[in-house]
Design an enzyme around this catalytic site. Sequence first.
Site, PDB file in Angstrom:
ATOM      1  CE1 TYR A 193      -3.946  -1.902   5.307  1.00 51.63           C
ATOM      2  CE2 TYR A 193      -3.293   0.122   5.002  1.00 51.63           C
ATOM      3  CZ  TYR A 193      -3.822  -0.968   4.327  1.00 51.63           C
ATOM      4  OH  TYR A 193      -3.852  -0.998   3.208  1.00 51.63           O
TER       5      TYR A 193
ATOM      6  CB  SER B  91      -0.945   0.127   1.240  1.00 52.38           C
ATOM      7  OG  SER B  91      -1.383   1.206   1.364  1.00 52.38           O
TER       8      SER B  91
END
Length: 244
Positions: A154, A140
């Site tokens: 995250y 990501s």
Amino acid sequence: MIANKVIVITGASSGLGEATAKYLAKKGAMLVLGARREDNLKDIVNEITANGGKAVYQVTDVTRKDDVLALVDKAISTYGKLDVIINNAGIMPIAPMAEVRTDEWDSMIDINIKGVLYGIAAALPIFIKQQSGHFINLGSVAGIKVFSPGGTVYSGTKYAVRAISDGLRQEVGGTIRTTTIEPGAVDSELKHSTKHSASAVNVNAFYEKAIPADTVAKAIAFAIEQPADVDINEIVLRPTVQDF
């Protein structure tokens, strides 16, 4: 070339995994799809095969090492080989650390990090034996810059994916390729992982700029299609209007 490559995809029941499966099927890949939701997997496999593609599925929870091994074994038993594994399964529950949502932290570690490691562990012995193979790990942009506020853990998991991928490349890169795909806001179910109400408002606003999931599928296909002596190590893609 993608035609006739055997490709395993985790998290294949929706979002990026589903879009990638359908896109690669059109290019002639032979697919093995893994996820927890069997009804979704059945529908996707039925759609692919109805359109002339090749796909099977195996119900898979990537937090269970034996499930991931069984998914890879399905590829070998069905098609006789494995060319690519796409470690795609992931979740993104966003919340400030002060909320101390340790159950969510555990889930992100189990799925986003250990799920990738289990995929590597299942496929690596096969790739080493055949002296070829391709790992594609979903990272990501949050693994390049910390997604804050709320995305600290995250981001930590996605930084880990990036580090694991690069270390793997350095260890086995003579014959085995490793690619990390690092998307920004892409339309998928990822945004629905957030249960903290204030954070969910921010996440939903952020994803208003999302680009289609098949954008990632095309990036994955680009990496696979390169000649065997070309290893695309990282692809970062964002909506044009995304500044983070």
